[in-house]
Design an enzyme around this catalytic site. Structure first.
Site, PDB file in Angstrom:
ATOM      1  N   ASN A 123      12.561  33.078  48.646  1.00  0.00           N
ATOM      2  CA  ASN A 123      12.425  34.016  47.738  1.00  0.00           C
ATOM      3  C   ASN A 123      10.909  34.131  47.627  1.00  0.00           C
ATOM      4  O   ASN A 123      10.212  33.412  47.026  1.00  0.00           O
ATOM      5  CB  ASN A 123      12.804  33.325  46.177  1.00  0.00           C
ATOM      6  CG  ASN A 123      12.851  34.441  45.151  1.00  0.00           C
ATOM      7  OD1 ASN A 123      12.080  35.231  45.297  1.00  0.00           O
ATOM      8  ND2 ASN A 123      13.590  34.063  44.233  1.00  0.00           N
ATOM      9  N   ASP A 124      10.405  35.208  48.052  1.00  0.00           N
ATOM     10  CA  ASP A 124       8.909  35.652  48.158  1.00  0.00           C
ATOM     11  C   ASP A 124       8.461  35.727  46.875  1.00  0.00           C
ATOM     12  O   ASP A 124       7.076  35.605  46.864  1.00  0.00           O
ATOM     13  CB  ASP A 124       9.033  37.275  48.693  1.00  0.00           C
ATOM     14  CG  ASP A 124       8.703  36.959  50.315  1.00  0.00           C
ATOM     15  OD1 ASP A 124       8.623  35.809  50.890  1.00  0.00           O
ATOM     16  OD2 ASP A 124       9.256  37.976  51.079  1.00  0.00           O
ATOM     17  N   CYS A 125       9.087  35.762  45.842  1.00  0.00           N
ATOM     18  CA  CYS A 125       8.663  36.166  44.397  1.00  0.00           C
ATOM     19  C   CYS A 125       8.499  34.789  43.633  1.00  0.00           C
ATOM     20  O   CYS A 125       8.287  35.001  42.674  1.00  0.00           O
ATOM     21  CB  CYS A 125       9.536  37.242  43.922  1.00  0.00           C
ATOM     22  SG  CYS A 125       9.317  38.757  44.706  1.00  0.00           S
TER      23      CYS A 125
END
Ligand code: BGC
Length: 828
Positions: A486-488
């Site tokens: 989850n890049d975020c």
């Protein structure tokens, strides 16, 4: 349900999606090209072409997010008396008597009819050629002779798609073209360092041309009413600077019933530096002439098209299912596999949501993509693994992205995404299981592309695992770094400057306690894979196969990794369980994320997916509870959301995730990519009914009808994100085509639902089905064997009772590999 408007339908026989109304709720696109030369094409012929790299080698120009939408493409203007129209409706938008766009495997055919003239254009990139063919067929279906004026149109991009959009003080002075017969050459910057040019050719005599945009379009006109077309005459303009274009002008007379083909060719050429010019300032056109000669007649083009179709026939024959359910069969046999090839080719670089200037190839993305693709062309997957591993650092960390043209790590984004290394195991294992090619482990692969640093690929895998082991936090769980999948979820970012990227800003990882349960699960799954790989290789070495490694070392590695995996399982059971589901993470300060104790985002999907796939705590009932929690809290009509409830405010300590409004993207959107993780968890747990119901919710063909308007994006492929239940408009899709969803949907259905799993020694058969599933067959080409597998579920969700191979019952569930044709009967 209320009757929805329809924009198109599947044509399975031709493997096409047929769009019957040009005003789709969003441009519905297709991809042309398999290697090197690529094009994006919308249902109204919008889009662009590039060579290898959508940023550094853009051939034609495109305007993103423009007014009107989808502005720029390969346009044919037909002037019939005072009426001007385009076969694909745009850009003139003259109402057509008939319109159809057929997106097929590597080609698109757009047909328009107006006042008894039919124009049909077949667009494709022939195999092995650096060119886009546009075969235009004009037909007079009337009783009168038709005098038509035909104008073609392409707009050149000044090669670097990023500077093309910003550096006008230079750009407006550099443009250069040459015109020779019916070919317009684009040679901007060829006089200096570039060794490449492009051309646009038509295989007939032309009555004029234009190469200067302002002259052709008019400064205050639009693509919808170009000055030259309105006037009905070309200006034979020669571009010097400003914006070079290519437009042919052809006068066409068609007798009643007559039809004529025109072969337009958009080509790309590279010359050696010492052979760039044939005379001062004149480009060496030898290779262009050659390429044109290969594709200058209807016969040659039809042959090239037939070859492309055969190529796709062969690819799609490798895995073929017959369930009698056309909605499932068409996704498995056609569109899912097709989307896998496209995502493998482009990673996340070029779509109608990815401008092609931002990102190159993702380290984690490409490893996942290749799992969806490896059965199609294993040698390309092999090369990809080597390319990816070459961007790794000696400590096992990696560049998060690399540029496809240079194959170099992307310094803008750097590394520090702590899930990245594990994916290299995931990709490599899939490749070896498919091919049996253990020799890839002996390949010498550098670190960070530095000559002299080469070690074996196996060593890359080893340091990948070690990267996790060497970066554990206070609960003995993996430190998250910049982010995991989850890049975020940026737990070490702490950015309050809106001009900073959450992904690239300096991380405060020093002293951070931020740990990821998603990486923990991923580590257990890939750790088990690593152990199995060590054992399989050791066995081969014992049997006399060559390897630079030795079996004692591999046995020790397997034992070492088993300890690490066991320790991780203990850590998750002890510190990663929230009572009803797995926690998501610990933040910088060591506080729980994804717990019932939190106000919002009490549960996240990623850790449920990976920890259930890893079967952590299965005996204590954790897996079943976690899967039930997904159904209870994450599932909705359109799929499973990423977290629940959505964040309603920005949380500084969490980074980008809470920057999104509720229900979109990583803040409780349905991130289709991670739904299959839970589905596989369901399959491993043997819960076929649940697995199927989750799967069908995000399977395009199942939701095609209701998605024609609500979903907006293409109904034949998965999109990355569908708005979740907390969103303003749940069910709306975004970011179609380039998403790991493609590979994960494929992996899920081919291996876990239908149950055909390549393994080191053969094919493991282990379906997990809804009780209602009927008998089905799968034909599977595997290495040098062909298996015709008939499966009789008998109402079971899981559990193979007996396998009969070529008439003889076998022990266990693995069909041992042997060359040739085999029939397999499976009773559940
Ligand atoms: C990226 C993936 C990432 C996912 C979730 C995608 O846009 O390509 O690498 O895992 O988003 O954040």
């Amino acid at each position: 349900m209320e009757q929805q408007k329809r924009y198109g339908h599947f044509d399975d026989q031709h493997r096409e999606y047929v769009i019957t109304d040009p005003q789709t709720p969003w441009p519905w696109i297709n991809y042309l090209g398999n290697e090197d030369f690529f094009s994006l094409i919308s249902n109204t012929a919008g889009g662009y072409s590039f060579y290898k790299d959508a940023k550094f080698r853009r051939i034609t120009r495109y305007r993103y997010n423009n007014v009107p939408m989808d502005n720029g493409g390969r346009y044919f203007y037909i002037k019939d008396g005072d009426t001007v129209w385009n076969p694909g409706w745009k850009p003139c938008k003259t109402p057509l008597d008939f319109y159809e766009c057929r997106h097929g495997m590597g080609y698109t055919r757009i047909t328009g009819r107006k006042s008894q003239v039919e124009a049909s254009v077949l667009f494709f990139v022939p195999l092995g050629k650096w060119a886009e063919v546009q075969k235009l067929t004009l037909k007079n279906t009337s009783q009168q002779t038709k005098q038509l004026k035909l104008f073609s149109f392409e707009e050149w991009c000044l090669w670097n798609a990023a500077t093309d959009m910003e550096n006008f003080q230079r750009n407006f002075s550099t443009g250069e073209v040459e015109i020779e017969g019916s070919t317009i050459y684009h040679k901007t910057e060829y006089r200096e360092r570039r060794n490449h040019y492009a051309f646009y050719h038509v295989n007939t005599e032309i009555q004029g041309f234009d190469t200067d945009r302002e002259t052709f379009v008019g400064l205050y006109n639009e693509f919808a009413d170009p000055q030259a077309v309105i006037e009905g005459r070309p200006h034979n303009s020669h571009a010097h600077g400003w914006s070079p274009i290519a437009s042919h002008y052809i006068e066409v007379t068609l007798q009643p019933g007559e039809q004529r083909d025109f072969i337009f060719l958009l080509g790309y050429i590279e010359n050696e530096h010492d052979k760039k010019f044939s005379a001062p300032q004149v480009i060496n056109k030898e290779k262009a002439h050659q390429l044109i000669a290969e594709l200058d007649t209807t016969e040659k083009v039809d042959k090239a098209f037939a070859e492309l179709c055969q190529y796709w026939d062969a690819l799609l024959n490798i895995y073929k299912v017959k369930t009698g359910n056309p909605k499932l069969d068409r996704m498995v046999n056609i569109w899912n596999q097709y989307q896998c090839m496209v995502t493998f080719n482009f990673s996340r670089s070029a779509s109608f949501f990815e401008s092609g200037v931002g990102r190159g190839m993702g380290f984690r993305d490409s490893n996942q993509d290749l799992v969806g693709f490896v059965h199609q062309i294993p040698p390309r997957a092999r090369q990809r693994i080597i390319d990816i591993a070459s961007t790794q650092f000696p400590d096992g960390g990696c560049y998060h992205q690399y540029q496809p043209l240079t194959k170099r790590g992307n310094n803008d984004i750097g590394g520090g995404f702590n899930d990245d290394p594990c994916w290299l195991i995931f990709g490599t294992v899939a490749y070896i299981k498919e091919t049996g090619d253990f020799s890839i482990l002996d390949e010498m692969v550098p670190f960070d592309n530095q000559p002299g640093t080469e070690v074996t690929l196996f060593e890359h895998l080893r340091v990948s695992m070690d990267h996790v082991i060497n970066n554990l936090g206070p609960h003995a769980l993996p430190l998250i770094g910049r982010a995991d999948w989850n890049d975020c979820l940026n737990l070490n970012c702490f950015s309050m400057d809106p001009n900073e990227s959450f992904q690239t800003t300096e991380n405060v990882t020093e002293g951070s306690k931020a740990e990821s349960l998603m990486i923990a699960g991923l580590f257990v799954v890939t750790g088990k894979d690593y152990i199995a790989l060590c054992k399989a290789l050791a066995e081969r070495i014992e049997n006399g196969e060559f390897s630079t490694l030795n079996s004692q070392f591999l046995a020790a590695e397997a034992a070492r990794m088993q300890q690490a995996v066991d320790a991780m399982i203990v850590a998750v059971e002890k510190h990663g369980w929230d009572g009803e589901w797995y926690l998501r993470a610990y933040d910088y300060y060591g506080r729980k994320i994804g717990s019932h104790e939190c106000d919002e985002a009490k549960i996240f999907i990623e850790s449920q997916g990976w920890c259930t796939m890893a079967e952590i705590g299965a005996e204590q009932g954790m897996v079943a509870k976690s899967l039930d929690a997904c159904k209870k809290y994450l599932e909705c009509e359109h799929g499973m959301v990423l977290n629940n409830p959505a964040f309603s405010r920005f949380i500084y300590e969490y980074g980008e995730i809470s920057s999104y409004p509720e229900g979109y993207k990583e803040n409780a959107g349905i991130f289709c990519h991670n739904n299959p993780w839970v589905i596989i968890g369901e399959c491993i747990a043997g819960r076929g009914n649940d697995a199927w119901s989750h799967y069908a919710k995000i399977l395009p063909s199942y939701v095609e009808e209701k998605y024609q308007t609500l979903h907006k994006v293409e109904p034949y492929v998965n999109c990355q994100m569908v708005a979740g239940k907390d969103a303003f408009r749940p069910g709306e899709g975004k970011n179609s085509w380039l998403t790991g969803t493609a590979a994960w949907m494929w992996y899920t259905v081919s291996e876990f639902i239908l149950g055909i799993k390549p393994d080191y020694d053969g094919i493991r058969i282990d379906p997990c089905l809804p009780e209602t599933a009927g008998d089905y067959t799968v034909s599977r080409r595997f290495r040098e064997a062909e298996y015709e597998i008939a499966i009789h579920p008998n109402g079971a969700q899981k559990g193979v009772k007996q396998i009969v191979l070529d008439g003889k019952p076998i022990e266990g569930t693995v069909i041992p590999y042997s060359k040739g044709r085999h029939t397999v009967e499976v009773t559940m």
